[in-house]
Design an enzyme around this catalytic site. Structure first.
Site, PDB file in Angstrom:
ATOM      1  N   GLY A  45       0.787  -1.229   0.000  1.00  0.00           N
ATOM      2  CA  GLY A  45       0.000   0.000   0.000  1.00  0.00           C
ATOM      3  C   GLY A  45       0.813   1.270   0.000  1.00  0.00           C
ATOM      4  O   GLY A  45       0.261   2.365   0.031  1.00  0.00           O
ATOM      5  N   HIS A  46       2.135   1.141  -0.048  1.00  0.00           N
ATOM      6  CA  HIS A  46       2.985   2.330   0.021  1.00  0.00           C
ATOM      7  C   HIS A  46       3.282   2.817  -1.389  1.00  0.00           C
ATOM      8  O   HIS A  46       4.164   2.310  -2.054  1.00  0.00           O
ATOM      9  CB  HIS A  46       4.275   2.004   0.785  1.00  0.00           C
ATOM     10  CG  HIS A  46       4.996   3.223   1.263  1.00  0.00           C
ATOM     11  ND1 HIS A  46       6.194   3.608   0.746  1.00  0.00           N
ATOM     12  CD2 HIS A  46       4.669   4.144   2.206  1.00  0.00           C
ATOM     13  CE1 HIS A  46       6.595   4.710   1.353  1.00  0.00           C
ATOM     14  NE2 HIS A  46       5.678   5.054   2.242  1.00  0.00           N
TER      15      HIS A  46
END
Length: 142
Positions: A45-46
């Site tokens: 999710g980064h």
């Protein structure tokens, strides 16, 4: 104590062990490596569709190699199952991103080790020999 024995004494395990190899270690510093496997949980999710390694993880890699491995080496046989090295301060400057599957090299130079406190100057470089991040990191032996 061998480099593998130092790594075995680290108080971490996968997926939070960020030391692949200790290249060199002595009373003045340490050099070690780590490869950021693209399956690591924090890439999900980064920065979607363009994952990069979070700065806090880069700091953790520098702490594990540059502070904890060196601390274990300096303490030698007095470091045991009840010992640990607690991070007390960091000052980091982030210069370049680190992407999945990149190998980094951490170079740490001891500033001082006294009264149970270890402080080091650390830098991380990539395989292109570019400085990724650098700063100081300190911890207490507890």
């Amino acid at each position: 104590m061998t480099n593998q024995e130092i790594i075995a004494k680290l108080p971490y395990s996968k997926p939070f062990l960020f030391v692949d190899e200790i290249v060199q270690i002595d009373e003045n510093g340490v050099e070690g490596t780590y490869v950021f496997d693209d399956s690591l949980y924090f890439y999900n999710g980064h920065f979607k569709d363009n994952p990069i390694t979070p700065g806090v993880i880069l700091t953790e890699v520098m702490a594990q190699i540059g502070l904890v491995c060196l601390g274990i080496f300096l303490l030698n046989d007095s470091f045991n199952q009840r010992s640990s090295i607690a991070l007390t301060s960091t000052e980091m400057e982030f210069l370049k991103p680190v992407f999945p599957n990149e190998k980094v090299i951490v170079i740490s130079e001891k500033i001082y080790f006294r009264f149970g406190k270890l402080k080091c100057k650390v830098k991380m470089i990539n395989e292109r020999e570019e400085v990724v991040c650098m700063g100081t990191i300190a911890g207490m032996i507890v």
